[in-house]
Design a protein around this motif. Structure first.
Motif, PDB file in Angstrom:
ATOM      1  N   ILE A  27       0.824  -1.212   0.000  1.00 31.84           N
ATOM      2  CA  ILE A  27       0.000   0.000   0.000  1.00 31.84           C
ATOM      3  C   ILE A  27       0.858   1.262   0.000  1.00 31.84           C
ATOM      4  N   ASN A  28       1.970   1.260   0.736  1.00 31.87           N
ATOM      5  CA  ASN A  28       2.835   2.439   0.761  1.00 31.87           C
ATOM      6  C   ASN A  28       3.403   2.729  -0.621  1.00 31.87           C
ATOM      7  N   ASP A  29       3.800   1.672  -1.328  1.00 33.45           N
ATOM      8  CA  ASP A  29       4.295   1.839  -2.699  1.00 33.45           C
ATOM      9  C   ASP A  29       3.172   2.354  -3.595  1.00 33.45           C
ATOM     10  N   TRP A  30       1.972   1.844  -3.378  1.00 29.72           N
ATOM     11  CA  TRP A  30       0.797   2.265  -4.153  1.00 29.72           C
ATOM     12  C   TRP A  30       0.557   3.771  -3.951  1.00 29.72           C
ATOM     13  N   LYS A  31       0.546   4.204  -2.689  1.00 30.00           N
ATOM     14  CA  LYS A  31       0.311   5.618  -2.390  1.00 30.00           C
ATOM     15  C   LYS A  31       1.397   6.507  -3.000  1.00 30.00           C
ATOM     16  N   SER A  32       2.649   6.052  -2.869  1.00 25.77           N
ATOM     17  CA  SER A  32       3.782   6.874  -3.329  1.00 25.77           C
ATOM     18  C   SER A  32       3.811   7.034  -4.837  1.00 25.77           C
ATOM     19  N   ASN A  33       3.162   6.132  -5.555  1.00 26.67           N
ATOM     20  CA  ASN A  33       3.194   6.172  -7.017  1.00 26.67           C
ATOM     21  C   ASN A  33       1.790   6.317  -7.596  1.00 26.67           C
ATOM     22  N   THR A  34       1.007   7.174  -6.948  1.00 27.66           N
ATOM     23  CA  THR A  34      -0.339   7.490  -7.426  1.00 27.66           C
ATOM     24  C   THR A  34      -0.416   8.964  -7.809  1.00 27.66           C
ATOM     25  N   ARG A  35      -0.942   9.224  -8.975  1.00 28.44           N
ATOM     26  CA  ARG A  35      -1.110  10.590  -9.471  1.00 28.44           C
ATOM     27  C   ARG A  35      -2.483  11.098  -9.036  1.00 28.44           C
ATOM     28  N   LEU A  36      -2.538  12.352  -8.584  1.00 31.07           N
ATOM     29  CA  LEU A  36      -3.782  12.968  -8.151  1.00 31.07           C
ATOM     30  C   LEU A  36      -4.217  14.010  -9.170  1.00 31.07           C
ATOM     31  N   LYS A  37      -5.457  13.912  -9.606  1.00 34.75           N
ATOM     32  CA  LYS A  37      -5.980  14.832 -10.610  1.00 34.75           C
ATOM     33  C   LYS A  37      -7.217  15.525 -10.059  1.00 34.75           C
ATOM     34  N   HIS A  38      -7.179  16.862 -10.034  1.00 35.77           N
ATOM     35  CA  HIS A  38      -8.268  17.694  -9.515  1.00 35.77           C
ATOM     36  C   HIS A  38      -8.535  17.417  -8.038  1.00 35.77           C
ATOM     37  N   CYS A  39      -7.479  17.039  -7.314  1.00 31.35           N
ATOM     38  CA  CYS A  39      -7.572  16.810  -5.879  1.00 31.35           C
ATOM     39  C   CYS A  39      -6.157  16.825  -5.326  1.00 31.35           C
ATOM     40  N   THR A  40      -6.039  16.828  -4.004  1.00 31.97           N
ATOM     41  CA  THR A  40      -4.732  16.801  -3.356  1.00 31.97           C
ATOM     42  C   THR A  40      -4.726  15.700  -2.303  1.00 31.97           C
ATOM     43  N   ALA A  41      -3.555  15.491  -1.707  1.00 33.68           N
ATOM     44  CA  ALA A  41      -3.440  14.462  -0.679  1.00 33.68           C
ATOM     45  C   ALA A  41      -4.302  14.778   0.533  1.00 33.68           C
ATOM     46  N   GLU A  42      -4.688  16.062   0.689  1.00 33.63           N
ATOM     47  CA  GLU A  42      -5.520  16.471   1.816  1.00 33.63           C
ATOM     48  C   GLU A  42      -7.008  16.454   1.489  1.00 33.63           C
ATOM     49  N   PHE A  71     -10.401   7.356   0.315  1.00 36.06           N
ATOM     50  CA  PHE A  71     -10.069   6.273  -0.606  1.00 36.06           C
ATOM     51  C   PHE A  71      -9.014   5.363   0.023  1.00 36.06           C
ATOM     52  N   TRP A  72      -7.932   5.960   0.539  1.00 34.28           N
ATOM     53  CA  TRP A  72      -6.867   5.151   1.121  1.00 34.28           C
ATOM     54  C   TRP A  72      -7.306   4.489   2.423  1.00 34.28           C
ATOM     55  N   LYS A  73      -8.199   5.126   3.160  1.00 36.65           N
ATOM     56  CA  LYS A  73      -8.750   4.511   4.367  1.00 36.65           C
ATOM     57  C   LYS A  73      -9.524   3.242   3.997  1.00 36.65           C
ATOM     58  N   ALA A  74     -10.272   3.327   2.898  1.00 40.38           N
ATOM     59  CA  ALA A  74     -11.021   2.160   2.427  1.00 40.38           C
ATOM     60  C   ALA A  74     -10.065   1.056   1.981  1.00 40.38           C
ATOM     61  N   VAL A  75      -9.023   1.433   1.223  1.00 41.05           N
ATOM     62  CA  VAL A  75      -8.045   0.451   0.740  1.00 41.05           C
ATOM     63  C   VAL A  75      -7.377  -0.263   1.912  1.00 41.05           C
ATOM     64  N   GLU A  76      -7.010   0.491   2.943  1.00 40.25           N
ATOM     65  CA  GLU A  76      -6.347  -0.101   4.103  1.00 40.25           C
ATOM     66  C   GLU A  76      -7.262  -1.048   4.866  1.00 40.25           C
ATOM     67  N   SER A  77      -8.580  -0.811   4.767  1.00 37.90           N
ATOM     68  CA  SER A  77      -9.527  -1.688   5.461  1.00 37.90           C
ATOM     69  C   SER A  77      -9.820  -2.964   4.667  1.00 37.90           C
ATOM     70  N   PHE A  78      -9.493  -2.961   3.367  1.00 40.05           N
ATOM     71  CA  PHE A  78      -9.742  -4.132   2.522  1.00 40.05           C
ATOM     72  C   PHE A  78      -8.762  -5.248   2.851  1.00 40.05           C
ATOM     73  N   ASP A  79      -9.194  -6.490   2.643  1.00 39.99           N
ATOM     74  CA  ASP A  79      -8.252  -7.602   2.716  1.00 39.99           C
ATOM     75  C   ASP A  79      -7.503  -7.692   1.383  1.00 39.99           C
ATOM     76  N   GLU A  80      -6.551  -8.607   1.287  1.00 36.64           N
ATOM     77  CA  GLU A  80      -5.697  -8.697   0.097  1.00 36.64           C
ATOM     78  C   GLU A  80      -6.508  -8.976  -1.165  1.00 36.64           C
ATOM     79  N   LEU A 104     -18.533   6.784   0.359  1.00 35.50           N
ATOM     80  CA  LEU A 104     -17.455   6.442  -0.579  1.00 35.50           C
ATOM     81  C   LEU A 104     -17.129   4.960  -0.476  1.00 35.50           C
ATOM     82  N   TYR A 105     -17.056   4.455   0.742  1.00 35.24           N
ATOM     83  CA  TYR A 105     -16.726   3.034   0.944  1.00 35.24           C
ATOM     84  C   TYR A 105     -17.762   2.142   0.272  1.00 35.24           C
ATOM     85  N   ASP A 106     -19.044   2.429   0.510  1.00 36.06           N
ATOM     86  CA  ASP A 106     -20.107   1.590  -0.054  1.00 36.06           C
ATOM     87  C   ASP A 106     -20.129   1.654  -1.577  1.00 36.06           C
TER      88      ASP A 106
END
Length: 283
Positions: A169-184, A191-200, A266-268
């Motif tokens: 996930i850290n590699d995923w986050k570090s190599n993700t481009r953001l369009k019309h939004c920011t990390a904040e 989105f990343w909160k949902a990804v972290e809650s997902f199983d493999e 967003l999660y649903d």
């Protein structure tokens, strides 16, 4: 004299009629040859196959003998009563096969057990599929010549064909481009909160939903490929109704996310999109 009836079928291209069984017997090797070429083309173009084979398969593809060096070494003296002859069922008929000349008369002992296992595994792996495997290997080597594979072992070849199975996930986050939004942006954080809650498995489904593949390149997310070359995973916040589901553009490794009002929504919506892909707008 009674005539024997045989069934015929016209193939889809409208060529002459052929006997079904004869056609299957003669032409089925071309399918394995085709699969081998597809595998070779996938490797050549840096794409990954969603699935895999056993390690013995990759060893055979490399032209290496199958061994069981990592098996537990137990003393079989007085435990097994075998010879170098095995039996198999061929359409209801029990057939004996000698693993070595005069194998029926040679007992398996503590000293010869490794030879027995080696011969047995090779026989089991190739029995009935040698022609099919050789056809697949031929197709693969037409695209990727055998001498280019000498630098790899079977585990490395598996990674080259299938990519990495585990998602960092850290590699995923570090190599993700953001369009019309920011990390904040709320949508990005959620989105990343949902990804972290997902199983493999669910993470892999999300990755497949967005990129068309559940596998990660050997070099990590920075090496993701799009339809026209390298293309980073992209989160794109769009101006759309929050009743809509996220929309994936697999050619661009991009997911469009409406400005959902809260995390649960967003999660649903994200979960519905990746679990029920068919019927939703996936490009």
């Amino acid at each position: 004299m009674a005539q024997q009836r045989v069934s015929f079928s016209r193939d889809p291209d409208g060529f002459a009629l052929t006997h079904k069984a004869q056609r299957l017997d003669i032409e089925h090797l071309s399918y394995f040859h085709f699969v081998g070429r597809i595998m070779g083309m996938a490797v050549f173009h840096g794409h990954y196959i969603d699935g895999g084979f056993t390690l013995p398969f990759y060893k055979q593809l490399l032209g290496k003998p199958i061994t069981l060096d990592d098996m537990e070494d137990n003393d079989i003296t007085g435990v097994l009563d075998h010879t170098f002859c095995v039996e198999h069922n061929a359409y209801g008929e029990i057939i004996q096969h000698e693993l070595k000349p005069n194998g029926k008369s040679i007992s398996v002992s503590q000293d010869t057990k490794k030879e027995y296992v080696r011969l047995y595994v090779n026989w089991r792996f190739l029995r009935g599929i040698e022609a099919q495997f050789l056809a697949l290997q031929k197709g693969f080597n037409e695209v990727i010549p055998q001498h280019l594979l000498k630098a790899f072992d079977e585990k490395e070849l598996e990674l080259i064909v299938c990519g990495l199975g585990k998602i960092d996930i850290n590699d995923w986050k570090s190599n993700t481009r953001l369009k019309h939004c920011t990390a904040e942006s709320s949508s990005v954080k959620w989105f990343w909160k949902a990804v972290e809650s997902f199983d493999e498995e669910r993470r892999a489904r999300l990755l497949q939903f967005v990129t068309g593949s559940s596998r990660v390149p050997l070099q990590g997310f920075k090496a993701l490929q799009g339809a026209a070359g390298p293309r980073l995973f992209t989160l794109h916040q769009i101006d759309a109704s929050t009743n809509n589901l996220p929309k994936a553009h697999t050619c661009f490794n991009r997911i469009d996310i409406p400005p959902y009002e809260q995390y649960d929504k967003l999660y649903d919506k994200l979960l519905t999109a990746i679990e029920e892909t068919c019927g939703f707008a996936v490009e």
